[in-house]
Design an enzyme around this catalytic site. Structure first.
Site, mmCIF file in Angstrom:
data_model
loop_
_atom_site.group_PDB
_atom_site.id
_atom_site.type_symbol
_atom_site.label_atom_id
_atom_site.label_comp_id
_atom_site.label_asym_id
_atom_site.label_seq_id
_atom_site.Cartn_x
_atom_site.Cartn_y
_atom_site.Cartn_z
ATOM 1 N N MET A 96 1.691 -6.289 -2.723
ATOM 2 C CA MET A 96 1.008 -7.250 -1.859
ATOM 3 C C MET A 96 0.828 -6.642 -0.476
ATOM 4 O O MET A 96 1.809 -6.231 0.144
ATOM 5 C CB MET A 96 1.825 -8.537 -1.742
ATOM 6 C CG MET A 96 1.945 -9.312 -3.038
ATOM 7 S SD MET A 96 3.148 -10.664 -2.876
ATOM 8 C CE MET A 96 4.680 -9.756 -3.146
ATOM 9 N N GLY A 184 4.037 -7.428 3.981
ATOM 10 C CA GLY A 184 3.836 -6.537 2.843
ATOM 11 C C GLY A 184 5.057 -6.428 1.939
ATOM 12 O O GLY A 184 6.177 -6.317 2.425
ATOM 13 N N SER A 185 4.869 -6.458 0.652
ATOM 14 C CA SER A 185 6.001 -6.469 -0.275
ATOM 15 C C SER A 185 5.521 -6.212 -1.706
ATOM 16 O O SER A 185 4.367 -5.881 -1.933
ATOM 17 C CB SER A 185 6.738 -7.806 -0.181
ATOM 18 O OG SER A 185 5.804 -8.871 -0.151
ATOM 19 N N ARG A 186 6.439 -6.406 -2.675
ATOM 20 C CA ARG A 186 6.113 -6.102 -4.062
ATOM 21 C C ARG A 186 6.824 -7.072 -4.996
ATOM 22 O O ARG A 186 7.873 -7.618 -4.671
ATOM 23 C CB ARG A 186 6.549 -4.668 -4.389
ATOM 24 C CG ARG A 186 5.879 -4.100 -5.639
ATOM 25 C CD ARG A 186 6.261 -2.659 -5.822
ATOM 26 N NE ARG A 186 7.283 -2.480 -6.823
ATOM 27 C CZ ARG A 186 7.930 -1.342 -7.028
ATOM 28 N NH1 ARG A 186 7.678 -0.288 -6.276
ATOM 29 N NH2 ARG A 186 8.831 -1.239 -7.972
#
Length: 217
Positions: A96, A184-186
């Protein structure tokens, strides 16, 4: 535009910073103040955009695995999932960016059977080792098809706050919210080896709507 409940503190801070810097720009720069105010206004608007809650029609699913977040599929591979499954699984990872909706949703329907928070590092979210070394949460659901599905929120270099509200014993409904990650991340999803993977690397996903895989019944 509806904003997520996690936006409150961030928006208050952003508003104060924008107001103070804009005042200082007008006071010291006078006619040149817009050179500072316009970029600040763009950043301020992006904060609101980040916390938006889109209207989406969430359908009922049994064997379908639904994209848990908005983003881009960056990994599909067979791995060893050692925390809960303790064996081989197919890992589907979705990255993301700060511009994506960051609501985290259940990928499958069933019952929550495991949850755990892990403190850790803040490697960039697309780094392969971020799944096991970054700050993260792990949730496992016993699906309606009697499969164990594990999914993991992973903090990235920028994301420093993970929220997840589910508890063991809760009913999970595919596409419905269980958490949120700031910036921001996953998100990783670990599926049984015989799962039919429908998505491919590079696909853009819409959380709660797009089908990324299908499990055998």
């Amino acid at each position: 535009m509806k904003l997520h409940r996690e936006s409150k503190g961030t928006i208050v801070v952003a508003t104060l910073i924008f107001a103070v810097l804009s005042f200082l720009a007008v006071y010291f720069l006078e006619l040149w103040a817009l050179v500072v105010i316009i970029p600040l206004l763009i950043i301020y608007a992006l904060v609101f955009w980040f916390f938006r809650v889109p209207n989406r029609d969430i359908e009922d699913h049994t064997e379908n695995v639904i994209a848990p977040v908005d983003g881009k599929v960056v990994m599909i591979k067979e791995v060893d999932e050692d925390e809960f499954i303790k064996g081989k699984a197919i890992q589907v990872s979705i990255f993301m960016s700060p511009l994506n909706v960051h609501i985290c949703r259940y990928p499958v329907s069933g019952k929550v059977v495991y949850k755990k928070y892990h403190p850790g590092k803040y490697l960039v979210a697309w780094h392969e080792k971020s799944s096991t070394e970054n700050e993260r949460t792990t949730v496992a659901v016993e699906s309606l098809t009697n499969h164990q599905v594990v999914f993991r929120q992973i903090a990235g270099y920028v994301a420093r706050r993970i929220v997840f509200s589910c508890n063991e014993g809760d009913s999970a409904k595919a596409g419905h919210e269980f958490g949120f990650i700031k910036f921001g991340s996953r998100m990783d999803v670990f599926l049984p080896l015989d799962t039919e993977i429908i998505c491919k690397i590079g696909d853009k996903t819409k959380g709660g709507v797009d089908i990324i895989a299908r499990m055998k019944t």
